[in-house]
Design an enzyme around this catalytic site. Structure first.
Site, PDB file in Angstrom:
ATOM      1  N   SER A 191      22.093  65.639  14.447  1.00 14.74           N
ATOM      2  CA  SER A 191      23.342  66.051  13.815  1.00 14.74           C
ATOM      3  C   SER A 191      24.447  65.078  14.183  1.00 14.74           C
ATOM      4  O   SER A 191      24.349  64.349  15.170  1.00 14.74           O
ATOM      5  CB  SER A 191      23.732  67.458  14.266  1.00 14.74           C
ATOM      6  N   ASP A 192      25.506  65.062  13.394  1.00 12.93           N
ATOM      7  CA  ASP A 192      26.704  64.375  13.842  1.00 12.93           C
ATOM      8  C   ASP A 192      27.334  65.220  14.957  1.00 12.93           C
ATOM      9  O   ASP A 192      26.902  66.345  15.230  1.00 12.93           O
ATOM     10  CB  ASP A 192      27.673  64.159  12.678  1.00 12.93           C
ATOM     11  N   ALA A 193      28.351  64.672  15.600  1.00 15.39           N
ATOM     12  CA  ALA A 193      28.898  65.295  16.806  1.00 15.39           C
ATOM     13  C   ALA A 193      29.341  66.735  16.565  1.00 15.39           C
ATOM     14  O   ALA A 193      30.183  66.991  15.696  1.00 15.39           O
ATOM     15  CB  ALA A 193      30.072  64.473  17.325  1.00 15.39           C
TER      16      ALA A 193
END
Length: 750
Positions: A276-278
């Protein structure tokens, strides 16, 4: 090392190189508890190397001992990496950590920002640059990058346009393949470094160019434009994909089963892992998509997100979901398997340690500066050169470098140069002084660059934002610059945006030169001195006034460590510019979105009675996609096709003759465009389907050929709801930009 020996003895198949990484991962999975498996899905941030950042609530060393961490982000100190790896492999599950970092366009040595590398139209140069970035990062113990960014960007107000390849899917796909091969090596070579394709998918289409806002993309546009670079990256063997932050058609990308399973896994045949992105897994609740954190963990896992970056949502909730039977043992194994397989493929189970030391940084710089200089010069785009102002004579005695970007080491590295040391970077002033050691080269800042609304990154990354100048300082600084211009033989203006103006969370409402730079530009031009305008930015800025009043304009992007020397090479003719625009350059922000591959409509732009779509502005851009001038001149002629009629699955070859008709050795980028004239759906007026960058001596000619096969003619049709290969007549154009006029046709029949 002792820890490596312990690791080898405790894990099955560790030394058996005949077993595939997947086989080794499967055998290891059978030995792990559910808690140990979930730990592998957890990536944590370690900001301990960044000043002013708080320490984590729980010591990472303790989490590593407890098997709660599969990956760590933001650590680049080899000593710390080795200390954490020693704990990981000698205690707990004996599984090495995968250290990741944003290695976007360099590590010790910074190369041009990605959109600048795309402007080179030289995939091989991009491959070399990213191979060097990987080499440097591996010495530090970083084995995984969050690049390349493959988001198509057709709204330059979006700050992250800097990280991609611009507006076109064909150019984007070429750069995707090159960067993945640069980071990871060719197929069959030992894997030392893993690439990540991001942000999957549609992140670059955020409404209004506002970073993080939703994207609404119809399926045909998603498939034909936004996904093409990702398909190329998958085919090149990328080990990981990053899911995007935003809603795509009202479903967050990190919980989007259509994206992550139906398209990425089933259609594209991706076999690596998704990160996932942050905080994006936890943010599924913030979106209003999941009912709580546990539901967020379930939805992300069900959609196919293997690793949770930073939110801790998997670590806190997956065990309960497994206990309740909502996440099956098979599903959990499927999430963990590709992560372990990647660690095996990288050789981390055999040697997880970094070999960098205090001298590595200097050694890497010394080894790679020359290629960084070449890459920066190959990326610049000459937009205007009336009267042959450029190149400048090396006999010039007094040079004024004016503008807020003329002597900024930090900014020349560009956005996402997180490990660069500004002291290593050559500024424009320094580069010109190196080129002209006996000339009087002086600098004046002239104007201030400052955001009205700084983001959370300003001050955390790079220098702290400067306080706004008062009126007297602003006037005095501009007056000093104009005075210097009057006292010079030639003025080199260095205008544009600071690096952090072209960054995440850095969208703009206007594309005008920030601050009082336009005023500075006009006052310097009014002196009557010869003026060269150099633009440092990753966006196409509003330079309509300059395009009518400044004789020479060059877009330099941010070239990295060797920017100043590379630009000086261009200014004084040691290198002829040959970059081409990877985006259409608008006249002003009112034309956005503007891109060359639009549809004909019922009122084509080329109709005899057509004037403009606007009553107050021409429809045409200021500079078209693929445009760029040279110090030489070229003739592209004699377009011929191998066949005038082919069957649907057959290829046709287009050949042109290219001649250097000028007086200097130079490069030209030959481009091929295609238009399908009829079919099951309307097709764009032109689509890039081939390009080659070639070098020719004065008077030299060369034949350049392009193969247009079924893949170049296949598209996703909204009429058939699938991939389509039509019979039709096709237009073919060849030339030096998307406005090429050399033309022929061929027909495709059953």
């Amino acid at each position: 090392m002792l820890a490596t020996a312990l690791l080898a003895s405790s894990l099955p198949l560790c030394g058996q190189t005949s077993a595939t990484p997947e086989q080794r991962a499967n055998l290891l999975l059978s030995k792990l508890s559910a808690e140990e498996k979930i730990g592998q899905l957890n990536q944590v941030f370690d900001f301990s190397g960044l000043p002013g950042m708080p320490a984590p609530a729980q010591k990472l060393e303790d989490q590593v001992r407890q098997g709660q961490i599969g990956s760590i982000l933001f650590v680049t100190d080899p000593k710390r990496i080795n200390a954490l790896q020693k704990i990981a492999v000698s205690e707990g599950a004996h599984i090495p950590i995968l250290f990741g970092f944003d290695v976007i366009h360099g590590f010790d040595t910074e190369f041009p920002v990605p959109v600048g590398m795309a402007a080179s139209w030289d995939p091989e140069m991009a491959r070399k640059a990213q191979s060097i970035a990987a080499e440097e990062a591996v010495h530090a113990g970083v084995r995984w990058t969050f690049a390349p960014m493959l988001d198509i960007a057709r709204d330059p107000r979006w700050g992250r346009i800097s990280e991609g390849a611009g507006e076109d899917p064909y150019l984007g796909a070429a750069m995707a393949r090159a960067q993945v091969k640069g980071f990871q090596g060719e197929a069959g070579q030992p894997l030392r470094f893993a690439a990540t394709l991001k942000h999957f998918a549609g992140y670059g289409a955020a409404e209004g160019g506002r970073d993080y806002d939703a994207s609404y993309i119809p399926e045909e546009l998603l498939q034909n434009v936004y996904l093409r670079p990702f398909q190329a990256g998958v085919e090149a063997g990328a080990k990981s994909v990053m899911s995007a932050y935003m809603d795509l058609n009202d479903v967050p990308a990190t919980g989007n089963t259509h994206l992550l399973r139906e398209i990425l896994r089933d259609q594209m045949k991706f076999t690596g892992f998704v990160v996932s992105d942050a905080n994006a897994v936890g943010d599924l609740y913030t979106h209003g998509f999941s009912s709580d954190a546990k539901d967020a963990a379930f939805r992300a896992a069900a959609a196919g997100v293997n690793m949770d970056m930073g939110s801790g949502t998997y670590l806190k909730n997956l065990k309960q979901l497994v206990t309740e039977g909502k996440v099956s043992a098979t599903m959990l194994d499927d999430l963990v398997r590709p992560i372990l397989a990647t660690k095996y493929a990288l050789g981390l189970f055999d040697n997880p340690y970094a070999d960098g030391n205090e001298s590595t940084h200097a050694a890497m710089l010394a080894k790679h500066r020359d290629l960084a200089r070449e890459a920066a010069s190959r990326s610049a785009v000459l937009l205007r050169n009336e009267g042959g102002v450029l190149p400048l004579a090396k006999t010039v005695r007094r040079v004024a470098v004016i503008g807020p970007l003329g002597d900024s080491q930090y900014d020349m590295n560009g956005p996402w140069s997180l490990t660069a040391k500004p002291a290593d970077t050559v500024t424009l002033v320094a580069g010109i002084r190196n080129k002209l050691p006996n000339a009087d080269v002086r600098f004046a800042q002239g104007a201030q660059l400052r955001k009205q609304f700084p983001s959370m990154f300003d001050g955390l990354i790079g220098p702290k934002p400067e306080a706004e100048w008062d009126a007297s300082k602003a006037e005095a600084t501009m007056k000093e610059a104009v005075s210097l211009a009057n006292d010079s033989d030639v003025v080199v203006l260095a205008l544009g945006e600071s690096a952090l103006m072209d960054f995440e969370y850095a969208s703009r409402s206007s594309l005008a030169l920030p601050g009082r730079q336009q005023e500075l530009l006009e006052k310097v031009v009014a002196t009557g001195k010869p003026v060269v305008l150099l633009l440092f930015s990753t966006r196409p800025l509003d330079v309509t006034w300059a395009s009518q009043h400044v004789p020479a304009i060059m877009d330099c992007y941010f070239g990295g460590t060797e920017t100043g020397n590379a630009v000086a090479d261009l200014l004084f003719g040691d290198v002829s510019p040959a970059g081409k625009l990877p985006v259409t350059w608008q006249r002003n922000a009112g034309q956005i979105p503007i891109y060359y591959a639009h549809n004909l409509s019922h009122k084509p732009y080329g109709a005899p009675d057509f004037t403009s779509r606007y009553w107050d502005l021409p429809t045409e851009p200021l500079y078209p996609f693929g445009f760029g001038l040279s110090y030489s001149s070229f003739e592209i002629s004699n377009l011929r096709l191998s066949k005038k009629e082919i069957h649907t699955k057959d290829p046709v070859t287009a050949v042109v003759t290219v001649k250097n008709t000028g007086k200097v050795k130079a490069d030209e980028v030959v481009q091929l465009y295609l238009h399908q004239k009829s079919g099951s759906a309307s097709r764009p007026v032109r689509e890039l389907k081939g390009f080659q960058r070639i070098t020719l001596a004065p008077g030299e000619s060369r034949e350049v050929s392009f193969v247009v096969g079924a893949p170049e003619r296949t598209y996703w049709s909204s009429a058939s709801h699938g991939w389509t290969l039509d019979t039709s007549e096709f237009d073919v154009w060849a030339g030096d930009s998307s406005t090429a006029s050399l033309h022929d046709t061929f027909s495709v029949v059953q």
